[in-house]
Motif scaffolding. Structure first.
Motif, PDB file in Angstrom:
ATOM      1  N   TYR A 150       0.825  -1.220   0.000  1.00 28.10           N
ATOM      2  CA  TYR A 150       0.000   0.000   0.000  1.00 28.10           C
ATOM      3  C   TYR A 150       0.856   1.266   0.000  1.00 28.10           C
ATOM      4  CZ  TYR A 150      -3.592   3.339   1.483  1.00 28.10           C
ATOM      5  OH  TYR A 150      -4.448   4.417   1.572  1.00 28.10           O
ATOM      6  N   THR A 151       1.938   1.272   0.786  1.00 29.50           N
ATOM      7  CA  THR A 151       2.737   2.501   0.952  1.00 29.50           C
ATOM      8  C   THR A 151       4.048   2.492   0.177  1.00 29.50           C
ATOM      9  OG1 THR A 151       3.916   1.647   2.898  1.00 29.50           O
ATOM     10  CG2 THR A 151       1.832   2.791   3.286  1.00 29.50           C
ATOM     11  N   GLY A 152       4.507   1.301  -0.194  1.00 29.04           N
ATOM     12  CA  GLY A 152       5.779   1.213  -0.891  1.00 29.04           C
ATOM     13  C   GLY A 152       6.951   0.961   0.038  1.00 29.04           C
ATOM     14  N   VAL A 153       6.705   1.028   1.340  1.00 32.79           N
ATOM     15  CA  VAL A 153       7.768   0.766   2.326  1.00 32.79           C
ATOM     16  C   VAL A 153       7.213  -0.131   3.422  1.00 32.79           C
ATOM     17  CG1 VAL A 153       9.009   2.933   1.933  1.00 32.79           C
ATOM     18  CG2 VAL A 153       7.178   2.846   3.653  1.00 32.79           C
ATOM     19  N   SER A 154       8.106  -0.764   4.165  1.00 29.18           N
ATOM     20  CA  SER A 154       7.672  -1.610   5.268  1.00 29.18           C
ATOM     21  C   SER A 154       7.243  -0.748   6.450  1.00 29.18           C
ATOM     22  CB  SER A 154       8.825  -2.520   5.702  1.00 29.18           C
ATOM     23  OG  SER A 154       9.839  -1.755   6.339  1.00 29.18           O
ATOM     24  N   PRO A 155       6.499  -1.300   7.409  1.00 27.43           N
ATOM     25  CA  PRO A 155       6.106  -0.520   8.599  1.00 27.43           C
ATOM     26  C   PRO A 155       7.305   0.060   9.348  1.00 27.43           C
ATOM     27  CG  PRO A 155       4.813  -2.522   8.469  1.00 27.43           C
ATOM     28  CD  PRO A 155       5.867  -2.626   7.403  1.00 27.43           C
ATOM     29  N   LEU A 156       8.394  -0.690   9.455  1.00 26.63           N
ATOM     30  CA  LEU A 156       9.580  -0.206  10.156  1.00 26.63           C
ATOM     31  C   LEU A 156      10.211   0.967   9.410  1.00 26.63           C
ATOM     32  CD1 LEU A 156      11.270  -3.511  11.372  1.00 26.63           C
ATOM     33  CD2 LEU A 156      10.172  -1.746  12.782  1.00 26.63           C
ATOM     34  N   GLU A 157      10.272   0.862   8.079  1.00 32.84           N
ATOM     35  CA  GLU A 157      10.823   1.956   7.278  1.00 32.84           C
ATOM     36  C   GLU A 157       9.936   3.201   7.387  1.00 32.84           C
ATOM     37  OE1 GLU A 157      13.072  -0.399   3.646  1.00 32.84           O
ATOM     38  OE2 GLU A 157      10.877  -0.200   3.604  1.00 32.84           O
ATOM     39  N   TYR A 158       8.623   2.988   7.369  1.00 31.02           N
ATOM     40  CA  TYR A 158       7.691   4.119   7.481  1.00 31.02           C
ATOM     41  C   TYR A 158       7.831   4.799   8.838  1.00 31.02           C
ATOM     42  CZ  TYR A 158       3.383   6.804   6.953  1.00 31.02           C
ATOM     43  OH  TYR A 158       2.481   7.822   6.841  1.00 31.02           O
ATOM     44  N   LYS A 159       8.036   3.994   9.866  1.00 26.23           N
ATOM     45  CA  LYS A 159       8.209   4.529  11.214  1.00 26.23           C
ATOM     46  C   LYS A 159       9.446   5.420  11.293  1.00 26.23           C
ATOM     47  CE  LYS A 159       7.903   3.005  16.023  1.00 26.23           C
ATOM     48  NZ  LYS A 159       7.707   1.850  16.918  1.00 26.23           N
TER      49      LYS A 159
END
Length: 407
Positions: A388-397
């Motif tokens: 959905y975002t193009g990045v993992s949750p950790l990367e988004y964080k």
């Protein structure tokens, strides 16, 4: 034993003595109002031996300690306004013979008068306000006390000074009676529902946001905590609201915190927060929200209220909540929203996950997954999030942390 010269600089001694005595009397008369004001100020403020100070004041100026008076605070709307003119205008309007005290205290004028009739006092205060506004162009607010003995002036001053803070809740009233002001300095009765407001603003729900904001400000007005406490509540509300805006606009809305801190009244804060909330609501509102049928609005409401439920499904909503045909509901939902049910729910969950991560809480990824309806399947949640975002949750964080630190 000693012979005294009968002349002083060519003047008869008797004439010189008379002139000196007259000079002393004139000087005493000149400083008498200053001394009188100083004694009463010290008594009101509790400086030194207050009992002795008040006793000297009464004896020196022939004042009966049981004299009935009223105390008034006259405060310009802006602190930098001219108090010297306001003081002189007060003395001229009321008359020095009717005033036991007229002095500058902090950023206002404090006066004690023997005018006991409400109507007469209000007429005088209105006249002062009109003259000051006509000459200097600024507003003056007046708060007057109940009838009290001059000996009770210290207690009366404490009450009136406390009332001064509650001008924060007085919008148009410029002359206030202390008994009409409700003081709840330590009030903790308000229980704001910040989460509900944030949810409504995030979803672009103007009607619900309006109701919730009005409820919030009505609660503040009815409980009247101190202005400092009220502003704290308002700041918490404002932060919840601006969290719903686009990341690139956070910096713009953060500047509004100063506006709230410096506001003179609750109505000023209400107007400001409502305006900013409406801006964000408009930006968040779905373009086709106005064409939603009652059934689809109810469906969306159920989704919002059960987004954390991993068993949330169209069939469950149709059969157990709305009691309608599941196929019909699915087709109508796609027609009105432009998305099928599962895709719509996935987007909702991903946006909620982004918000939780943006908030900077110490939730683990699996905790975020649980809160947005993925149960214990954090691995699947991470896959959907990255798609959905193009990045993992950790990367988004990490990106969120950098963005917040740059603000």
């Amino acid at each position: 034993m000693y012979k005294v010269d009968s002349t002083i600089h060519g003047l008869d001694r008797t004439d010189a003595a008379i002139k000196f005595e007259q000079m002393v009397l004139n000087e005493a008369e000149r400083v008498k109002p200053i001394i009188r004001e100083q004694f009463l100020r010290e008594y009101i403020l509790g400086l030194g031996d207050t009992a002795e100070t008040f006793d000297i004041y009464c004896k020196t100026f022939n004042v009966d300690s049981l004299t009935e008076t009223r105390m008034v605070i006259l405060k310009p709307f802006e602190e930098q306004n001219d108090l010297f003119f306001l003081k002189n205008m007060t003395e001229q309007t009321i008359g020095e013979n009717r005033l036991l005290l007229c002095t500058e205290f902090r950023n206002y004028i404090l006066l004690i008068t023997d005018i006991l009739d409400n109507y007469e006092l209000i007429q005088n205060l209105e006249k002062i306000r009109k003259i000051v506004y006509a000459c200097y162009g600024y507003d003056v607010t007046a708060i007057y006390s109940d009838i009290m003995r001059i000996s009770d002036a210290p207690v009366g001053y404490e009450r009136l000074d406390e009332c001064l803070g509650y001008l924060f809740y007085a919008d148009d009233s410029k002359i206030l009676y202390e008994n009409e002001i409700k003081n709840n300095r330590n009030s903790i009765s308000i229980r704001p529902h910040y989460g509900n407001v944030e949810h409504a603003v995030k979803n672009g729900d103007a009607d619900k946001s309006k109701v919730l904001l009005n409820t919030f400000f009505s609660s503040l007005e009815s409980s009247t905590p101190s202005p400092a406490v009220a502003k704290t509540y308002c700041l918490e509300l404002y932060v919840c609201i601006i969290r719903c805006c686009a990341v690139e606009k956070i910096d713009k809305y953060m500047k509004g915190i100063v506006t709230i801190q410096e506001a003179k009244s609750l109505s000023e804060i209400k107007s400001f927060i409502t305006e900013k909330a409406n801006e964000i609501i408009t930006a968040n509102a779905p373009k086709n929200l106005k064409i939603y049928s009652s059934l689809i609005k109810d469906t969306i409401c159920v989704i919002d209220e059960n987004i954390e439920n991993e068993n949330l499904s169209l069939r469950w909503i149709a059969k157990t909540i709305l009691y309608t045909n599941v196929d019909y509901l699915g087709k109508l939902f796609k027609k009105e929203t432009g998305k099928n049910f599962s895709h719509y729910v996935m987007e909702k969950r991903m946006e909620m996950a982004k918000s939780l991560i943006m908030e900077g809480k110490k939730d683990k990824i699996y905790e975020v997954a649980e809160k947005v309806g993925y149960g214990s399947n954090s691995q699947y949640f991470s896959q959907v999030f990255k798609k959905y975002t193009g990045v993992s949750p950790l990367e988004y964080k990490e990106f969120a942390r950098i963005a917040v630190n740059d603000i």
